[in-house]
Scaffold this motif. Structure first.
Motif, mmCIF file in Angstrom:
data_model
loop_
_atom_site.group_PDB
_atom_site.id
_atom_site.type_symbol
_atom_site.label_atom_id
_atom_site.label_comp_id
_atom_site.label_asym_id
_atom_site.label_seq_id
_atom_site.Cartn_x
_atom_site.Cartn_y
_atom_site.Cartn_z
ATOM 1 N N ASP A 3 -50.843 19.478 42.105
ATOM 2 C CA ASP A 3 -50.166 20.888 42.001
ATOM 3 C C ASP A 3 -48.714 20.831 41.339
ATOM 4 O O ASP A 3 -47.880 20.197 41.290
ATOM 5 C CB ASP A 3 -50.156 21.689 43.173
ATOM 6 N N ALA A 4 -48.497 22.148 40.476
ATOM 7 C CA ALA A 4 -47.016 22.205 39.924
ATOM 8 C C ALA A 4 -46.049 22.454 41.200
ATOM 9 O O ALA A 4 -46.383 23.134 41.966
ATOM 10 C CB ALA A 4 -46.967 23.515 39.059
ATOM 11 N N PRO A 5 -45.128 21.734 41.050
ATOM 12 C CA PRO A 5 -43.979 21.780 42.185
ATOM 13 C C PRO A 5 -43.321 23.099 42.140
ATOM 14 O O PRO A 5 -42.914 23.651 41.171
ATOM 15 C CB PRO A 5 -43.024 20.656 41.797
ATOM 16 N N LEU A 6 -43.141 23.493 43.312
ATOM 17 C CA LEU A 6 -42.312 24.717 43.788
ATOM 18 C C LEU A 6 -40.795 24.400 43.753
ATOM 19 O O LEU A 6 -39.952 24.934 43.008
ATOM 20 C CB LEU A 6 -42.771 25.505 44.974
ATOM 21 N N LEU A 7 -40.773 23.084 44.355
ATOM 22 C CA LEU A 7 -39.391 22.512 44.644
ATOM 23 C C LEU A 7 -39.364 20.869 43.916
ATOM 24 O O LEU A 7 -40.475 20.518 44.360
ATOM 25 C CB LEU A 7 -38.745 22.465 46.016
ATOM 26 N N GLU A 8 -38.294 20.822 43.061
ATOM 27 C CA GLU A 8 -38.259 19.382 42.797
ATOM 28 C C GLU A 8 -36.981 18.819 42.805
ATOM 29 O O GLU A 8 -35.782 19.221 42.556
ATOM 30 C CB GLU A 8 -38.387 19.088 41.150
ATOM 31 N N VAL A 9 -37.111 17.687 43.744
ATOM 32 C CA VAL A 9 -35.646 17.048 43.915
ATOM 33 C C VAL A 9 -35.989 15.651 42.977
ATOM 34 O O VAL A 9 -36.777 14.766 43.200
ATOM 35 C CB VAL A 9 -35.702 16.650 45.493
ATOM 36 N N ASP A 10 -35.066 15.469 41.903
ATOM 37 C CA ASP A 10 -35.585 14.665 40.784
ATOM 38 C C ASP A 10 -34.285 13.719 40.933
ATOM 39 O O ASP A 10 -33.205 13.889 40.433
ATOM 40 C CB ASP A 10 -35.535 15.546 39.652
ATOM 41 N N ARG A 11 -34.774 12.632 41.294
ATOM 42 C CA ARG A 11 -33.807 11.266 41.386
ATOM 43 C C ARG A 11 -32.365 11.578 41.880
ATOM 44 O O ARG A 11 -31.347 11.418 40.999
ATOM 45 C CB ARG A 11 -33.835 10.528 39.844
ATOM 46 N N SER A 60 -25.459 12.621 41.540
ATOM 47 C CA SER A 60 -26.512 12.525 40.482
ATOM 48 C C SER A 60 -27.696 13.120 40.516
ATOM 49 O O SER A 60 -28.235 13.330 41.866
ATOM 50 C CB SER A 60 -26.203 11.027 39.943
ATOM 51 N N GLY A 61 -28.680 13.518 39.611
ATOM 52 C CA GLY A 61 -29.703 13.939 39.711
ATOM 53 C C GLY A 61 -29.730 15.433 39.768
ATOM 54 O O GLY A 61 -28.809 15.947 39.681
ATOM 55 N N GLU A 62 -30.918 16.216 39.798
ATOM 56 C CA GLU A 62 -31.291 17.448 39.833
ATOM 57 C C GLU A 62 -31.930 17.828 41.052
ATOM 58 O O GLU A 62 -33.009 17.533 41.252
ATOM 59 C CB GLU A 62 -31.886 17.831 38.317
ATOM 60 N N VAL A 63 -31.954 19.053 41.534
ATOM 61 C CA VAL A 63 -32.694 19.816 42.108
ATOM 62 C C VAL A 63 -33.153 21.182 41.280
ATOM 63 O O VAL A 63 -32.376 21.999 40.845
ATOM 64 C CB VAL A 63 -31.941 20.292 43.556
ATOM 65 N N ARG A 64 -34.592 21.452 41.168
ATOM 66 C CA ARG A 64 -34.891 22.401 40.540
ATOM 67 C C ARG A 64 -35.899 23.198 41.450
ATOM 68 O O ARG A 64 -36.862 22.841 42.291
ATOM 69 C CB ARG A 64 -35.602 22.179 39.451
ATOM 70 N N PHE A 65 -35.773 24.748 41.670
ATOM 71 C CA PHE A 65 -36.407 25.443 42.224
ATOM 72 C C PHE A 65 -37.294 26.617 41.216
ATOM 73 O O PHE A 65 -36.358 27.198 40.438
ATOM 74 C CB PHE A 65 -35.808 26.214 43.295
ATOM 75 N N LEU A 66 -38.425 26.552 41.387
ATOM 76 C CA LEU A 66 -39.166 27.492 40.387
ATOM 77 C C LEU A 66 -38.834 27.146 38.980
ATOM 78 O O LEU A 66 -38.696 28.019 37.867
ATOM 79 C CB LEU A 66 -39.002 28.942 40.596
ATOM 80 N N GLY A 67 -38.638 25.858 38.524
ATOM 81 C CA GLY A 67 -38.309 25.388 37.448
ATOM 82 C C GLY A 67 -36.788 25.547 36.792
ATOM 83 O O GLY A 67 -36.367 25.162 36.078
ATOM 84 N N SER A 69 -32.669 24.986 37.624
ATOM 85 C CA SER A 69 -31.772 23.728 38.360
ATOM 86 C C SER A 69 -30.912 24.877 39.474
ATOM 87 O O SER A 69 -30.566 25.949 39.035
ATOM 88 C CB SER A 69 -30.769 23.290 37.311
ATOM 89 N N LEU A 70 -30.940 24.034 40.450
ATOM 90 C CA LEU A 70 -29.988 24.948 41.549
ATOM 91 C C LEU A 70 -28.349 24.369 41.400
ATOM 92 O O LEU A 70 -27.436 24.730 42.347
ATOM 93 C CB LEU A 70 -30.400 24.554 42.939
ATOM 94 N N ARG A 71 -28.053 23.582 40.685
ATOM 95 C CA ARG A 71 -26.864 22.704 40.495
ATOM 96 C C ARG A 71 -25.686 23.831 40.359
ATOM 97 O O ARG A 71 -25.796 24.775 39.455
ATOM 98 C CB ARG A 71 -26.617 21.909 39.258
ATOM 99 N N GLY A 72 -24.697 23.936 41.160
ATOM 100 C CA GLY A 72 -23.721 24.864 41.127
ATOM 101 C C GLY A 72 -23.726 26.137 41.858
ATOM 102 O O GLY A 72 -22.891 26.905 41.990
ATOM 103 N N ARG A 73 -25.082 26.529 42.326
ATOM 104 C CA ARG A 73 -25.368 27.702 42.829
ATOM 105 C C ARG A 73 -24.855 27.715 44.324
ATOM 106 O O ARG A 73 -25.325 26.697 45.097
ATOM 107 C CB ARG A 73 -26.751 27.839 43.112
ATOM 108 N N PRO A 74 -24.463 28.778 45.022
ATOM 109 C CA PRO A 74 -23.684 28.781 46.279
ATOM 110 C C PRO A 74 -24.932 28.909 47.259
ATOM 111 O O PRO A 74 -25.898 29.252 46.844
ATOM 112 C CB PRO A 74 -22.685 29.694 46.380
ATOM 113 N N SER A 75 -24.584 28.317 48.338
ATOM 114 C CA SER A 75 -25.952 28.516 49.335
ATOM 115 C C SER A 75 -26.497 29.989 49.626
ATOM 116 O O SER A 75 -27.797 29.972 49.700
ATOM 117 C CB SER A 75 -25.351 27.976 50.616
ATOM 118 N N HIS A 76 -25.609 30.803 49.400
ATOM 119 C CA HIS A 76 -26.135 32.308 49.789
ATOM 120 C C HIS A 76 -27.031 32.509 48.605
ATOM 121 O O HIS A 76 -27.985 33.538 48.877
ATOM 122 C CB HIS A 76 -24.968 33.218 50.115
ATOM 123 N N ARG A 77 -26.912 32.211 47.407
ATOM 124 C CA ARG A 77 -27.562 32.556 46.489
ATOM 125 C C ARG A 77 -28.786 31.966 46.279
ATOM 126 O O ARG A 77 -29.933 32.478 46.034
ATOM 127 C CB ARG A 77 -26.898 32.189 45.148
#
Length: 250
Positions: A3-11, A60-67, A69-77
């Motif tokens: 299945d296509a991922p909703l969340l990806e924790v990538d390396r 290092s690495g990336e976290v992606r949600f709905l494709g 990147s979540l990098r730099g986004r604060p928790s409330h966003r």
């Protein structure tokens, strides 16, 4: 997992000074799935949650949600964007009622109520809170203060509060810790019903009976590294997992 991922924790690697809490960890959560993260204490499981929700940036690495990147986004966003979580240690407001917890959780959520006039929005918030109360069987406790509730009910209130944010993905950190067998079985049923409603879940839990009977796929961490993944049956039979965590009796 196809299945296509909703969340990806990538390396993802996360370091705290000279301590490496996560090392090159990859996890995928598809739509409409319950994914488990298991491992000994100190394996890095909660660090995964904290990286996903923006409490810690990955080294290092990336976290992606709905494709995206979540990098730099604060928790409330991140929460507003569709990821809600519970905590290993309860974080309820002791002087707020159960109903108040659910209404407050909707403020800043993605729900339509936040776009409506005040009176109409308040009615929408109340209606949504009543729906969540019913789903969790908490109607009789709606006006009780959080501090008055037994531990198992407080756990349910925290899950209900997270669901009130209308998440696409729910992160559950030891949702049945300290619960009785009957309470654990009830929570398992609730989570299956949530899955049927289209909510994906990533959960941490030490109760292996609960995990093996509920999760579609498991990731096993040990000392911050991914040592195995697969279906519950595959993980249960994996020699590395038996040595590191489950024990030969499993």
């Amino acid at each position: 997992m196809t299945d296509a991922p909703l969340l990806e924790v990538d390396r993802v690697t996360r370091r705290f000074g000279g301590v490496t809490a996560l090392l090159d960890v990859s996890i995928a959560v598809p739509e409409n799935r319950i994914i488990g993260v298991i491992g000994p204490n100190g394996a890095g499981k909660t660090t995964v949650f904290n990286v996903v929700t923006g409490a810690y940036p990955p080294s290092s690495g990336e976290v992606r949600f709905l494709g995206q990147s979540l990098r730099g986004r604060p928790s409330h966003r991140i929460a507003k964007g569709g990821i809600a979580r519970t905590f290993q240690n309860l974080r309820l407001f002791p002087s707020m009622t159960v109903l108040e917890h659910l209404i407050v959780a909707q403020k800043g959520s993605r729900g339509l109520a936040s776009l409506l006039p005040v009176q109409v929005g308040a009615r929408a918030n109340l209606a949504k809170a009543e729906e969540v109360l019913a789903f969790f069987g908490l109607e009789a406790h709606r006006n009780r203060l959080a501090r008055e509730l037994p531990y198992g009910l407080q756990r349910k209130v925290e899950m209900a509060r997270a669901l009130s944010m209308e998440p696409r993905l729910l992160l559950l950190d030891e949702p049945v810790a300290g619960m009785t067998h009957e309470e654990t079985a009830e929570v398992a049923d609730l989570l299956r019903r949530l899955k049927a409603r289209g909510v994906a879940m990533l959960l941490i839990e030490h109760d292996m009976t609960f995990v093996m009977g509920l999760c579609d796929h498991l990731y096993v961490l040990d000392f911050g590294q991914l040592i195995a993944e697969g279906t519950p049956e595959q993980v249960r039979a994996n020699p590395a997992v038996l040595d590191a965590y489950l024990g030969q009796d499993a």
